[in-house]
Write an enzyme that holds these catalytic residues in place. Structure first.
Site, short mmCIF file in Angstrom:
data_model
loop_
_atom_site.label_atom_id
_atom_site.label_comp_id
_atom_site.label_asym_id
_atom_site.label_seq_id
_atom_site.Cartn_x
_atom_site.Cartn_y
_atom_site.Cartn_z
N LYS A 25 37.13 37.88 44.15
CA LYS A 25 36.73 39.08 44.91
C LYS A 25 37.47 40.32 44.40
O LYS A 25 36.89 41.41 44.35
CB LYS A 25 37.00 38.88 46.39
N ALA A 55 41.60 40.27 50.42
CA ALA A 55 42.17 39.09 51.08
C ALA A 55 41.06 38.14 51.47
O ALA A 55 39.91 38.55 51.65
CB ALA A 55 42.99 39.50 52.30
N ASP A 56 41.41 36.87 51.60
CA ASP A 56 40.45 35.89 52.06
C ASP A 56 41.19 34.86 52.91
O ASP A 56 42.33 34.51 52.61
CB ASP A 56 39.75 35.19 50.89
N THR A 57 40.55 34.41 53.97
CA THR A 57 41.16 33.47 54.91
C THR A 57 40.30 32.23 55.05
O THR A 57 39.07 32.33 55.08
CB THR A 57 41.32 34.13 56.30
#
Length: 210
Positions: free
Chosen positions: A67, A88-90
């Site tokens: 991303k 960010a990614d969760t």
């Protein structure tokens, strides 16, 4: 004689995320940002596809880097002024399975009942590409969350509220799901989607003013 003038700081960064929670968390620590969202012709969801046998920590790190690289390319193509880019990614994981965003109400209810009465992990990876286009070493925040036992009807009512949609693991810790959360161990902001301690360190390294 070498100049002792410190490098210039960037007053704003580009945030490549539509998450209102990440925007609120950046505002909490005084970071100014401009949204850098995918174009209509970009298949952003394709970046979140799991690879066979992929562990959750490897998955969330890979997706975040992908991303970030896509966002940097978007910035260059736009002709906007150079400035650091934050992504960010969760993800949520339990029993080795990755629980992403629910596809529908049945999927959300299935995820929530799987979490009921048990502990699971929430992983958030953060990546920053500096103004020169260099990817800084990504950070990974890992937290544990324990859900108290609850009835299927209680979770069904929560699903009906609409809050689980668009959330990894089908819940938002800062919302109505708080009634199910018995305890957490780790970063509250990381569980929300942007661990502020790790994020602040990356932004300082990228010379972002805040």
């Amino acid at each position: 004689m070498p100049s002792s003038t410190p490098p210039a700081l960037f007053p704003t960064l580009y945030l490549a995320s539509q998450s209102p929670r990440r925007q609120e968390l950046l505002q909490q620590i005084g970071v100014r940002f401009e949204l850098l969202l995918p174009r209509p012709d970009e298949d952003a969801e394709a970046l979140e596809a799991e690879l066979p046998g992929e562990a959750a920590d490897a998955y969330v790190r890979r997706v975040t880097i992908a991303k970030a690289e896509a966002a940097r390319a978007r910035l260059v193509a736009s002709g906007k002024p150079a400035s650091p880019v934050l992504v960010a990614d969760t993800t949520v994981t339990i029993d080795g399975a990755i629980l992403g965003k629910p596809a529908n109400a049945d999927d959300a209810l299935s995820m929530l009942t799987r979490l009921a009465g048990r502990e699971h992990a929430v992983l958030t990876a953060v990546a920053v590409i500096d103004a020169d286009g260099e990817l800084l070493p990504p950070a990974l925040s890992r937290s544990s969350v324990r859900f108290a036992p609850a009835s299927r009807d209680a979770y069904a009512r929560y699903v009906e509220s609409g809050e689980p949609f668009g959330k990894a693991g089908a819940y938002a810790i800062q919302g109505r799901a708080a009634e199910f959360i018995e305890r957490i161990d780790g970063s509250h902001s990381g569980i929300m989607g942007l661990p502020l301690f790790e994020t602040a360190a990356l932004l300082r390294a990228a010379r972002v003013a805040f």
